[in-house]
Design a protein around this motif. Structure first.
Motif, PDB file in Angstrom:
ATOM      1  N   SER A 150      33.876  59.764  39.795  1.00  0.00           N
ATOM      2  CA  SER A 150      33.176  58.678  40.496  1.00  0.00           C
ATOM      3  C   SER A 150      33.422  57.339  39.807  1.00  0.00           C
ATOM      4  O   SER A 150      33.823  56.353  40.447  1.00  0.00           O
ATOM      5  CB  SER A 150      31.667  58.967  40.546  1.00  0.00           C
ATOM      6  N   ILE A 151      33.185  57.301  38.491  1.00  0.00           N
ATOM      7  CA  ILE A 151      33.377  56.055  37.748  1.00  0.00           C
ATOM      8  C   ILE A 151      34.838  55.647  37.760  1.00  0.00           C
ATOM      9  O   ILE A 151      35.173  54.463  37.900  1.00  0.00           O
ATOM     10  CB  ILE A 151      32.849  56.215  36.308  1.00  0.00           C
ATOM     11  N   GLY A 152      35.739  56.626  37.627  1.00  0.00           N
ATOM     12  CA  GLY A 152      37.167  56.302  37.611  1.00  0.00           C
ATOM     13  C   GLY A 152      37.620  55.648  38.898  1.00  0.00           C
ATOM     14  O   GLY A 152      38.354  54.651  38.887  1.00  0.00           O
ATOM     15  N   LEU A 153      37.173  56.183  40.055  1.00  0.00           N
ATOM     16  CA  LEU A 153      37.570  55.586  41.335  1.00  0.00           C
ATOM     17  C   LEU A 153      36.974  54.191  41.509  1.00  0.00           C
ATOM     18  O   LEU A 153      37.647  53.272  41.998  1.00  0.00           O
ATOM     19  CB  LEU A 153      37.155  56.501  42.480  1.00  0.00           C
ATOM     20  N   LEU A 154      35.700  54.022  41.136  1.00  0.00           N
ATOM     21  CA  LEU A 154      35.101  52.687  41.198  1.00  0.00           C
ATOM     22  C   LEU A 154      35.858  51.715  40.301  1.00  0.00           C
ATOM     23  O   LEU A 154      36.119  50.552  40.671  1.00  0.00           O
ATOM     24  CB  LEU A 154      33.630  52.756  40.775  1.00  0.00           C
ATOM     25  N   TYR A 155      36.202  52.185  39.107  1.00  0.00           N
ATOM     26  CA  TYR A 155      36.926  51.374  38.118  1.00  0.00           C
ATOM     27  C   TYR A 155      38.280  50.934  38.684  1.00  0.00           C
ATOM     28  O   TYR A 155      38.650  49.751  38.631  1.00  0.00           O
ATOM     29  CB  TYR A 155      37.132  52.233  36.868  1.00  0.00           C
ATOM     30  N   ILE A 156      39.033  51.899  39.234  1.00  0.00           N
ATOM     31  CA  ILE A 156      40.365  51.585  39.772  1.00  0.00           C
ATOM     32  C   ILE A 156      40.243  50.617  40.945  1.00  0.00           C
ATOM     33  O   ILE A 156      40.994  49.632  41.037  1.00  0.00           O
ATOM     34  CB  ILE A 156      41.081  52.876  40.204  1.00  0.00           C
ATOM     35  N   GLY A 157      39.291  50.881  41.834  1.00  0.00           N
ATOM     36  CA  GLY A 157      39.119  50.001  42.988  1.00  0.00           C
ATOM     37  C   GLY A 157      38.764  48.582  42.597  1.00  0.00           C
ATOM     38  O   GLY A 157      39.282  47.606  43.165  1.00  0.00           O
ATOM     39  N   THR A 158      37.890  48.426  41.596  1.00  0.00           N
ATOM     40  CA  THR A 158      37.499  47.087  41.143  1.00  0.00           C
ATOM     41  C   THR A 158      38.672  46.374  40.490  1.00  0.00           C
ATOM     42  O   THR A 158      38.898  45.172  40.722  1.00  0.00           O
ATOM     43  CB  THR A 158      36.324  47.183  40.157  1.00  0.00           C
ATOM     44  N   ALA A 159      39.438  47.101  39.675  1.00  0.00           N
ATOM     45  CA  ALA A 159      40.604  46.491  39.032  1.00  0.00           C
ATOM     46  C   ALA A 159      41.629  46.033  40.074  1.00  0.00           C
ATOM     47  O   ALA A 159      42.201  44.936  39.960  1.00  0.00           O
ATOM     48  CB  ALA A 159      41.241  47.481  38.055  1.00  0.00           C
ATOM     49  N   LEU A 160      41.846  46.838  41.114  1.00  0.00           N
ATOM     50  CA  LEU A 160      42.791  46.442  42.165  1.00  0.00           C
ATOM     51  C   LEU A 160      42.258  45.254  42.963  1.00  0.00           C
ATOM     52  O   LEU A 160      43.045  44.411  43.424  1.00  0.00           O
ATOM     53  CB  LEU A 160      43.067  47.624  43.089  1.00  0.00           C
ATOM     54  N   LEU A 161      40.947  45.169  43.129  1.00  0.00           N
ATOM     55  CA  LEU A 161      40.366  43.989  43.774  1.00  0.00           C
ATOM     56  C   LEU A 161      40.702  42.733  42.983  1.00  0.00           C
ATOM     57  O   LEU A 161      41.102  41.703  43.561  1.00  0.00           O
ATOM     58  CB  LEU A 161      38.853  44.152  43.899  1.00  0.00           C
ATOM     59  N   PHE A 162      40.567  42.805  41.663  1.00  0.00           N
ATOM     60  CA  PHE A 162      40.899  41.642  40.841  1.00  0.00           C
ATOM     61  C   PHE A 162      42.405  41.333  40.903  1.00  0.00           C
ATOM     62  O   PHE A 162      42.806  40.173  40.825  1.00  0.00           O
ATOM     63  CB  PHE A 162      40.457  41.858  39.397  1.00  0.00           C
ATOM     64  N   PHE A 163      43.237  42.368  41.042  1.00  0.00           N
ATOM     65  CA  PHE A 163      44.679  42.144  41.206  1.00  0.00           C
ATOM     66  C   PHE A 163      44.943  41.339  42.481  1.00  0.00           C
ATOM     67  O   PHE A 163      45.746  40.392  42.486  1.00  0.00           O
ATOM     68  CB  PHE A 163      45.393  43.492  41.258  1.00  0.00           C
ATOM     69  N   ILE A 164      44.259  41.690  43.551  1.00  0.00           N
ATOM     70  CA  ILE A 164      44.440  40.972  44.816  1.00  0.00           C
ATOM     71  C   ILE A 164      43.937  39.535  44.693  1.00  0.00           C
ATOM     72  O   ILE A 164      44.603  38.584  45.132  1.00  0.00           O
ATOM     73  CB  ILE A 164      43.713  41.718  45.951  1.00  0.00           C
ATOM     74  N   LEU A 165      42.752  39.369  44.078  1.00  0.00           N
ATOM     75  CA  LEU A 165      42.201  38.016  43.921  1.00  0.00           C
ATOM     76  C   LEU A 165      43.108  37.142  43.062  1.00  0.00           C
ATOM     77  O   LEU A 165      43.367  35.975  43.396  1.00  0.00           O
ATOM     78  CB  LEU A 165      40.802  38.101  43.306  1.00  0.00           C
ATOM     79  N   ALA A 166      43.600  37.699  41.954  1.00  0.00           N
ATOM     80  CA  ALA A 166      44.512  36.930  41.100  1.00  0.00           C
ATOM     81  C   ALA A 166      45.814  36.643  41.827  1.00  0.00           C
ATOM     82  O   ALA A 166      46.417  35.569  41.648  1.00  0.00           O
ATOM     83  CB  ALA A 166      44.788  37.700  39.803  1.00  0.00           C
ATOM     84  N   GLY A 167      46.252  37.589  42.668  1.00  0.00           N
ATOM     85  CA  GLY A 167      47.469  37.351  43.448  1.00  0.00           C
ATOM     86  C   GLY A 167      47.302  36.214  44.436  1.00  0.00           C
ATOM     87  O   GLY A 167      48.226  35.411  44.639  1.00  0.00           O
ATOM     88  N   ILE A 168      46.121  36.132  45.051  1.00  0.00           N
ATOM     89  CA  ILE A 168      45.862  35.012  45.973  1.00  0.00           C
ATOM     90  C   ILE A 168      45.928  33.686  45.227  1.00  0.00           C
ATOM     91  O   ILE A 168      46.491  32.694  45.733  1.00  0.00           O
ATOM     92  CB  ILE A 168      44.493  35.211  46.659  1.00  0.00           C
ATOM     93  N   LEU A 169      45.379  33.649  44.024  1.00  0.00           N
ATOM     94  CA  LEU A 169      45.471  32.427  43.223  1.00  0.00           C
ATOM     95  C   LEU A 169      46.923  32.102  42.898  1.00  0.00           C
ATOM     96  O   LEU A 169      47.335  30.928  42.903  1.00  0.00           O
ATOM     97  CB  LEU A 169      44.666  32.588  41.931  1.00  0.00           C
TER      98      LEU A 169
END
Length: 837
Positions: A43-62
């Motif tokens: 559970s924590i691992g999937l939440l962790y991976i999903g949050t990290a990928l969200l930040f990848f997308i946000l940083a990519g938009i920047l």
């Protein structure tokens, strides 16, 4: 290759279904809103991976905003101030909120099953690390929408980030926000080190351990030694900004280069902290796609360790133009080239494995081939910038931007995408589309090279980094337009991947099986509790060399086929040979890690905006959460021993050096000592810049005070040693209270000695570094007072016994460390001026 080991089944018969029911109840993942109290690694691992990928997308938009701004000369899409915030946040989010968290997240998700364990040993610590990162990271990113985002670059060099040139709160958000996010990463590293060393499946010796686990072990150790430097550096710069302690102000005896030393002692190992997990994943996937064991497995493992070792000799690699001595820079240059040797060993091992095997072109294969092409190019430019004269020419140009992205995106992002194509079937049994994978890879690979290869030429033509626009006559127009087009093509590939992933996750769940015919244990049948039984391992490629292993494990014919105590359990094994030692009872789901993490994030972020009372309320909430979480631990086991198979009975729990928490405390104290060593380094660095030490307007405390302080500290430690002999309720609390009195009195002596000597940290940098060490010791004294009171409360409630003494043992470790640190600080403060005199 199978190592010599007797092959046997811990249980000769399938286990009854009732034992399976005993596993399902304690491990069941909560549903609805209670899901957020879950601490299970999946559970924590999937939440962790999903949050990290969200930040990848946000940083990519920047990043796309930056490329849009630079597409044409004299562009006005972004103002200079906005561009500074955008490029600072792009680098910061990519490095701190995506790169490090995503590799830890994948490890949290994969490693327990890959090691044959039910979970990592401190699941609540993993949950705390995730929630602190997620809450703090999202709040930090939102500063961009309030105009409060940092604007001094992701490296935050003083003096530009000092109060004089950055008077707003922007830099403070970076310093306090990134500081506690690094603490979250360290918590994850402690969990990984202890988990990898002590919770492997029986029979899994270090020699049989997956290469990915080796990579994460090396990386976690690197985090323990590298990240404390940035924590110390951010603390010093925030003290300068908040209280005018001039560590980096040259006019008052400080040195801006001190920040660079501390930052890059973290920053350059961080590059390899990002790369090595990716290398471990590559070494795990390539044998599968080639259908043959990894060639040069042992040299590759040695190379992983060698890269981790060399990385700490390279921190000045980024300081070749900082005015340091040529001789010193030559040594760093040589180390920068030497690190290419163990890296090349891994690349040649991968190529040889592909050459010997029979490769099928799939999604993971494409991204692995793309990774090797891009990363090798990035490594070659890395050797180029390790040559001093060349670096002097291209430093702070777009050549360096190109090199960094070839190393970081090629060396980490492409392997992570390969890993997602490879391991996503573990989530719901479905693979991503192979036909779309070719489009995703083509867009990402082509777009990446179109975006970043021209930057090498742009840099050689003289375009500096961190400029928000440029004049049309400089000749960079076409190259910048190509880079912008390439960046948007790369983004299109990422978007197509997201669409395919969403489509795949919406499919109904089915059995996972082993779709790639892999050799590692994560492909065994598993549920919330992991494997039905914990397997006995006899080789380096268990699913290839033990073809019946999946059926045996599912039938419960290996270790711990049910719950011996009705709780969550896993087997602790010896760190080298993998022999079963005892049964570890794991904590269950809880809201306390989330509450503690929210309080921690709130304290740092609200302190930044000067909401002091609310910030301290959050600090109290965090402390209450941590105390409540710990109060539920360290209890006597429900029984002395348990039968984990027909042929093996193990004790339940352990104390002293056999305890998981003892080792976690030791690692935490290593982190603590490294932070303290960074403060001592700052003191020595500032002292060496002085003509006279101490400076004329400062003085050392009378030696009587540190001698008295040291005596009191030793007396307090002696009382703690004595208390370990008296576990009976009446004696233990009074001995601990007496030790607390000694420690507080010792700090009072140190403080009074410095006060009488006229210590004024705002006067000059030398006094500020002395005050920083004194304040750090004071922080420890306050922490030990709280810990001592907590220990007394447990003793008065009868929770400290011979069978539940981890709290006492761990408190003793921290107490003795605080004693040694206080004495070491006094010695350093008084010895350095004498040596320099």
């Amino acid at each position: 290759m199978i190592e010599a080991d007797p092959v046997f089944l811990p249980s000769s018969l399938p286990r009854p279904a009732g034992e399976l029911a005993g596993l399902e109840a304690p491990w069941k993942t909560p549903t609805g809103w209670r899901f957020f109290s879950s601490v299970n690694n999946t559970s924590i691992g999937l939440l962790y991976i999903g949050t990290a990928l969200l930040f990848f997308i946000l940083a990519g938009i920047l990043g796309l905003l930056m490329r849009a701004q630079l597409a044409v000369p004299d562009n006005t899409l972004l103002s200079a101030a906005t561009y500074n915030q955008v490029f600072t946040m792009h680098g910061t989010v990519m490095m701190f909120l995506f790169a490090i968290p995503v590799v830890e997240a994948i490890a949290v998700y994969l490693l327990p099953n890959m090691l044959g364990a039910r979970d990592l040993p401190f699941p609540r610590l993993s949950a705390y690390a995730f929630w602190a990162y997620a809450i703090g990271g999202l709040a930090f990113f939102c500063t961009l929408f309030a105009g409060l985002a940092p604007d001094g670059g992701w490296f935050m060099y003083p003096p530009l980030t000092g109060k004089e040139y950055s008077p707003g709160l922007n830099a403070d958000f970076w310093l306090l926000g990134i500081g506690f996010i690094e603490i979250s990463a360290i918590a994850g590293a402690i969990e990984l080190i202890v988990g990898i060393l002590f919770t492997r499946a029986p029979g899994m010796t270090l020699g049989r351990m997956p290469v990915y686990a080796w990579a994460m072990l090396v990386v976690a150790v690197m985090i323990v030694f590298a990240f404390p430097a940035i924590i110390a550096g951010t603390a010093l710069l925030e003290l300068e900004r908040a209280y005018d302690w001039p560590f980096f102000i040259a006019e008052r005896g400080g040195d801006p280069l001190l920040w660079q030393h501390l930052f890059w002692f973290f920053g350059h190992p961080e590059v390899y902290i990002i790369f090595l997990p990716a290398a471990g994943m590559v070494s795990t996937m390539i044998p599968t796609i080639a259908g043959t064991p990894l060639i040069g497995r042992r040299p590759i493992i040695v190379a992983l360790v060698a890269v981790g070792f060399f990385s700490f000799a390279l921190w000045a690699h980024h300081m070749f133009t900082a005015g340091l001595g040529v001789l010193e820079m030559s040594f760093v240059s040589a180390a920068s080239m030497a690190v290419a040797v163990p890296t090349a060993i891994q690349v040649f091992g991968w190529i040889a494995t592909l050459w010997r095997g029979k490769v099928t072109i799939t999604g993971p294969t494409l991204f692995l081939l793309g990774f090797m092409f891009i990363f090798v190019l990035g490594g070659l430019t890395g050797v180029m910038v390790a040559v001093l004269p060349f670096d002097w020419q291209v430093h702070d140009t777009y050549f360096i931007v190109a090199h960094l992205h070839y190393v970081l995106i090629g060396g980490m992002v492409f392997p992570v995408f390969a890993a997602m194509y490879y391991w996503i079937p573990l989530i719901n049994g479905h693979r991503l589309s192979e036909s779309l994978a070719r489009w995703v890879f083509g867009l990402m690979f082509g777009g990446f090279n179109l975006a970043f290869f021209p930057m090498h030429i742009t840099g050689l033509l003289g375009m500096p980094r961190r400029v928000y626009t440029y004049a049309p006559e400089l000749g960079w127009n076409a190259l910048n337009m190509l880079s912008t087009v390439g960046a948007f093509i790369f983004a299109a590939g990422v978007l197509l991947f997201i669409v395919d992933a969403v489509r795949t996750f919406r499919k109904p769940e089915k059995g996972v099986g082993n779709p790639w015919n892999a050799a590692t244990l994560e492909w065994l049948p598993s549920e919330d509790y992991g494997n039905r039984s914990i397997p006995h391992i006899v080789s380096m490629d268990p699913l290839w060399d033990q073809p019946a292993l999946a059926e045996e494990v599912e039938a419960g014919r290996h270790y711990l086929p049910g719950s011996a105590t009705g709780k969550r359990e896993t087997i602790v094994t010896s760190p080298v040979s993998g022999e079963p030692r005892y049964l570890l009872i794991l904590p269950t789901d809880s809201w306390w890690p989330l509450i503690a993490a929210a309080g921690t994030a709130g304290f740092f972020l609200l302190l930044t905006v000067k909401m002091t009372l609310t910030a301290w309320a959050c600090a109290i909430m965090a402390m209450v959460g941590i105390v409540a979480w710990l109060w539920q631990s360290d209890r006597p086991p429900p029984m002395a021993s348990a039968k984990v198979s027909d042929k093996l009975t193990l004790p339940i729990g352990a104390s002293g050096t056999a305890s998981m928490s003892w080792w976690a405390t030791i690692i935490m104290l290593v982190v603590d000592a490294t932070i303290f060593a960074s403060f001592v380094f700052a003191y020595i660095h500032i002292s060496m810049r002085l003509t006279v030490c101490p400076p004329p307007n400062a003085a050392l405390a009378d030696p009587l005070w540190p001698l008295l302080s040291g005596g009191l500290l030793l007396a307090g430690s002696a009382l703690i040693v004595l208390s370990k002999r008296f576990l009976v309720k009446p004696m233990l609390p009074w001995l601990v209270l007496a030790a607390m009195a000694c420690m507080v009195a010792a700090f009072a002596c140190d403080f009074n000695g410095q006060r009488l000597a006229g210590l004024e940290p705002t006067r000059q940098a030398w006094s500020a570094t002395v005050a920083a060490m004194l304040a750090y010791q004071g922080l420890h004294v306050a922490g030990m007072v709280i810990t001592g009171l907590y220990l007394c409360a447990r003793a008065w409630n009868g929770h400290v016994r011979q069978s539940s003494r981890a709290t006492l043992d761990n408190t003793a470790l921290m107490w003795h460390y605080t004693t040694l640190q206080g004495i070491a600080a006094s010695v350093a403060i008084h010895l350095v001026p004498k040596l320099m005199g």
